[in-house]
Scaffold this active site. Structure first.
Site, PDB file in Angstrom:
ATOM      1  N   TYR A   1       0.860  -1.223  -0.122  1.00  0.00           N
ATOM      2  CA  TYR A   1      -0.022   0.161  -0.057  1.00  0.00           C
ATOM      3  C   TYR A   1       0.920   1.367   0.073  1.00  0.00           C
ATOM      4  O   TYR A   1       0.442   2.283  -0.267  1.00  0.00           O
ATOM      5  CB  TYR A   1      -0.811  -0.179   1.123  1.00  0.00           C
TER       6      TYR A   1
ATOM      7  N   HIS B   1       0.996 -11.710   1.856  1.00  0.00           N
ATOM      8  CA  HIS B   1      -0.066 -10.755   1.110  1.00  0.00           C
ATOM      9  C   HIS B   1      -0.837 -11.838   0.431  1.00  0.00           C
ATOM     10  O   HIS B   1      -2.139 -11.857   0.094  1.00  0.00           O
ATOM     11  CB  HIS B   1       0.469  -9.623   0.713  1.00  0.00           C
TER      12      HIS B   1
END
Length: 263
Positions: free
Chosen positions: A38, A94
């Protein structure tokens, strides 16, 4: 262990995010979810640092270009520095390694070591299929996998995976719980919201929590941030739960080209 309601930070960055984190902590949020990919961990860290956030649970995620053993350890130290935390509460894989480029077992071993070293408290996985979860369990045991973070919302209920998680004693963390705002327009959710003097978004979040999932809605709007928080007080009826169950269309929103073969 993991607070069942938190704030997601996907696609949020900069001073706006820092202010939102501060507002979230003041509102009472006890869980903030971020990720290396992110590129906002430092913004989250600033917001946490300027808040009374010692009891806030922080989750980050390791990106798949850092899955080799030492890369995992080094990247988590960098994440901890950006987040201004001595110890990260939870780190997740992730995405599964594309084409199994780095064996999952190597990454899991590194996460075990990170926990032993006090760099993280818990670890888990994200976007894992049932087969991948079983492989992870064979290597480290289900008791060591804190959660599987997957897409879940009324239109994508991901039942096979959520039921497998429940069977294995692994908590589900539901991302995109508001289906990028689509829940607001749904007539069923709007009808249930009217009955509860709530918003459709609050109904969708309450549904997830009543299912036993951890939910992490994100927003750029402080009013929505506070409104989402109040979803924890909404209690849905058995009929409400059945009506929402009927909305499932297996409508997946996040499906990149490196995703695994979904269940």
């Amino acid at each position: 262990m993991i607070p069942n309601f938190g704030m997601g930070t996907f696609r949020l960055k900069g001073p706006t995010l820092t202010e939102l984190i501060t507002e979230a902590v003041e509102t009472g949020y006890k869980h903030i979810d971020t990720a290396q990919a992110y590129e906002n961990e430092a913004d989250v860290g600033k917001g946490l640092a300027q808040s009374n956030s010692d009891d806030v649970f922080v989750t980050t995620k390791v990106w798949f270009d850092r899955f080799k053993h030492q890369q995992v350890l080094d990247s988590l130290q960098q994440s901890a520095d950006k987040l201004q935390r001595n110890c990260i509460d939870m780190a997740l894989i992730h995405w599964p390694s594309p084409n199994n480029e780095v064996p999952m077992e190597e990454t899991l071993d590194a996460l075990m070591q990170a926990r032993e070293q006090g760099l993280i408290k818990h670890f888990g996985v994200s976007n894992f299929t049932i087969d991948l979860m079983e492989r992870a369990i064979q290597h480290v045991g289900a008791e060591n996998i804190a959660t599987n973070q997957i897409e879940v919302h009324p239109f994508m209920q991901n039942r096979k995976v959520t039921e497998a998680c429940e069977d294995k004693g692994i908590k589900v963390t539901a991302y995109l719980p508001l289906a990028k705002g689509k829940v607001v327009e749904n007539s069923t959710l709007r009808g249930i919201a009217l009955e509860h003097d709530a918003t459709p978004a609050q109904i969708a979040l309450a549904w997830e929590m009543q299912k036993g999932f951890i939910t992490i809605p994100s927003t750029t709007n402080t009013d929505h941030l506070r409104s989402n928080f109040k979803a924890q007080k909404v209690q849905l009826t058995e009929q409400d739960m059945l009506d929402i169950a009927a909305l499932d269309q297996n409508e997946r929103i996040i499906d990149p080209d490196f995703a695994p073969d979904w269940d």
